[in-house]
Design an enzyme around this catalytic site. Structure first.
Site, PDB file in Angstrom:
ATOM      1  N   ARG A  50     -26.737  37.622  55.443  1.00 12.22           N
ATOM      2  CA  ARG A  50     -25.291  38.269  55.762  1.00 12.22           C
ATOM      3  C   ARG A  50     -25.061  39.613  54.809  1.00 12.22           C
ATOM      4  NH1 ARG A  50     -21.207  36.110  53.734  1.00 12.22           N
ATOM      5  NH2 ARG A  50     -21.713  33.784  54.517  1.00 12.22           N
ATOM      6  N   TYR A 102     -12.302  56.091  72.553  1.00 12.69           N
ATOM      7  CA  TYR A 102     -12.786  54.959  73.184  1.00 12.69           C
ATOM      8  C   TYR A 102     -11.728  53.760  73.427  1.00 12.69           C
ATOM      9  CZ  TYR A 102     -15.864  50.975  74.007  1.00 12.69           C
ATOM     10  OH  TYR A 102     -16.501  49.823  74.691  1.00 12.69           O
ATOM     11  N   ASP A 174     -15.356  59.060  64.669  1.00  9.76           N
ATOM     12  CA  ASP A 174     -16.328  58.480  65.454  1.00  9.76           C
ATOM     13  C   ASP A 174     -17.374  59.213  65.994  1.00  9.76           C
ATOM     14  OD1 ASP A 174     -17.966  57.067  67.611  1.00  9.76           O
ATOM     15  OD2 ASP A 174     -16.180  55.695  67.912  1.00  9.76           O
ATOM     16  N   LYS A 199     -25.465  53.459  71.795  1.00  6.22           N
ATOM     17  CA  LYS A 199     -25.539  54.605  72.623  1.00  6.22           C
ATOM     18  C   LYS A 199     -26.677  55.507  72.174  1.00  6.22           C
ATOM     19  CE  LYS A 199     -21.684  52.849  73.799  1.00  6.22           C
ATOM     20  NZ  LYS A 199     -20.470  53.189  73.293  1.00  6.22           N
TER      21      LYS A 199
END
Ligand SMILES: *Cc1c(COP(=O)(O)O)cnc(C)c1O
Length: 385
Positions: A50, A102, A174, A199
């Site tokens: 992690r 978004y 973004d 994407k």
């Protein structure tokens, strides 16, 4: 960090190239959760996946180089990346977002962060004086997309970043729709870049991932802390797939954009099409600013058919172009923002900013443009009422 003249080379050789142990030209998938320690407090470079994993670290170094930043962070999704970034703020702070972003960005602010006392405001970031007027003393950041999802509204990233700097607040971009191959917000003055790497960066509709890049040591330290503390990290196999996808980004984007330009011109010239939103068209309101800050108009187009065509029938008539959520994969995808990507935004607010029930969003793939246009043409014909 090697310095290449062009990003086409950094896409392939950037970050950490290959494996020093074996000479493998690809970074191996370090599928491990933990690492053997020589003694208490010794060799703590890798301690727990992690906190850090070599495959993920190679991806993080790569995206940092590509965006011109100093540190990158990989997350399990674009939303996990945005959540880590929004966790920089505290009760009483306000984040300004563009009037079209978004749907999930709006949703996490409205339904999650607001519960913890972090407020948001919606501003037209394409109108600088309106934006400046919206910066009340509690505003601590401006979060924009350019072109924004789904109306492809262009925001002047250098101007917004300069404004944020002047007011002592953070600018967050973004950059999902453009990728660092087409646009590099940190170089335009932004503080933080966020990606849904699901994407274009992944590019093959086969993984979900998010990335964050910064260029200040203070922000890097806080994000590294938040990434480890909140834990929404990207697994090593998906990090490997994403590195693999990024290698062909330049080739894919060139073809995506070439096809999108043709598709936008075709839509613009089609009498059945009422509206076309694409910043690569010279008469688009965002054309000039976009041209200054980005390589080209990208490969996302939104449009509306006229009253003589049924948009529902248009969707069901398509054969090659696939009705699906998401974008940026090699295959052409079409979606209905009102019920899909932007369903989380109340209808009244949606329609007010131009996201009508009739709006169609097209992610132009890298198939033959003649096949794409033939499919659009037959679907327009079939949808006539
Ligand atoms: C898809 C998307 C997101 C969310 O990313 P996920 O990977 O789906 O969590 C954020 N911003 C934009 C612009 C997107 O298109």
């Amino acid at each position: 960090m090697a310095n290449y003249r062009d990003i086409e080379s950094t896409l392939i050789h950037g970050g950490i190239f290959g494996d020093p142990l074996t000479g493998a030209v690809n970074v191996p998938i370090y599928q491990t959760s933990t690492y053997r320690q020589e003694g208490i407090g010794l060799n703590v470079k890798w301690e727990y996946s992690r906190t850090g994993n070599p495959t993920r670290a190679a991806l993080e170094a790569l995206i940092a180089e590509l965006e011109g930043g100093t540190a990158g962070f990989a997350f399990a999704s674009g939303m996990a990346a945005l959540t880590a970034v929004l966790s920089l703020f505290r009760e009483g702070d306000r984040i300004l977002i563009s009037s079209n972003v978004y749907g999930g960005t709006y949703r996490v602010l409205d339904k999650v962060f607001r519960q913890f006392g972090i407020q948001y405001g919606i501003a037209d970031t394409a109108d600088l004086s309106a934006l400046e007027a919206a910066i009340t003393p509690d505003v601590k950041a401006i979060l924009v997309e350019s072109p924004a999802n789904p109306l492809m509204t262009v925001t002047d990233l250098a101007a917004v970043s300069a404004l944020a700097k002047r007011r002592g607040i953070l600018s967050i971009v973004d950059n999902t729709f453009m990728t660092p191959y087409l646009q590099q917000p940190l170089k335009l003055g932004a503080d933080i870049v966020v990606h849904s790497a699901t994407k274009y960066l992944g590019g093959h509709s086969d993984l979900v991932a998010g990335l964050v890049v910064v260029n200040s040591d203070a922000l890097a330290e806080r994000l590294a802390f938040l990434q480890n503390a909140t834990g929404g990290v990207l697994g090593p196999f998906d990090a490997f797939l994403l590195i693999r996808g990024i290698k062909t980004l330049a080739l894919r984007m060139d073809r995506h954009v070439e096809n999108a330009q043709r598709a936008a011109e075709w839509l613009k010239g089609n009498p059945a099409v009422k509206l076309v939103y694409y910043p690569g068209l010279p008469d688009d309101p965002g054309y000039e600013i976009n041209r200054r800050q980005a390589r080209n108009g990208g490969a996302m187009i939104s449009f509306e058919l006229d009253e003589k065509h049924d948009f529902r029938r248009f969707f069901t008539s398509l054969k090659l172009v696939t009705l699906a959520e998401s974008l940026g994969g090699v295959e052409s995808l079409v979606c209905h923002p009102a019920t899909m990507t932007h369903a989380a935004i109340p209808r009244e607010l949606r329609v007010k900013v131009g996201i009508t029930d009739k709006l169609i969003r097209l992610s132009v793939g890298i198939e033959s443009i003649d096949d794409i246009l033939a499919d659009l043409e037959q679907a327009v014909r079939e949808s006539e009422v």
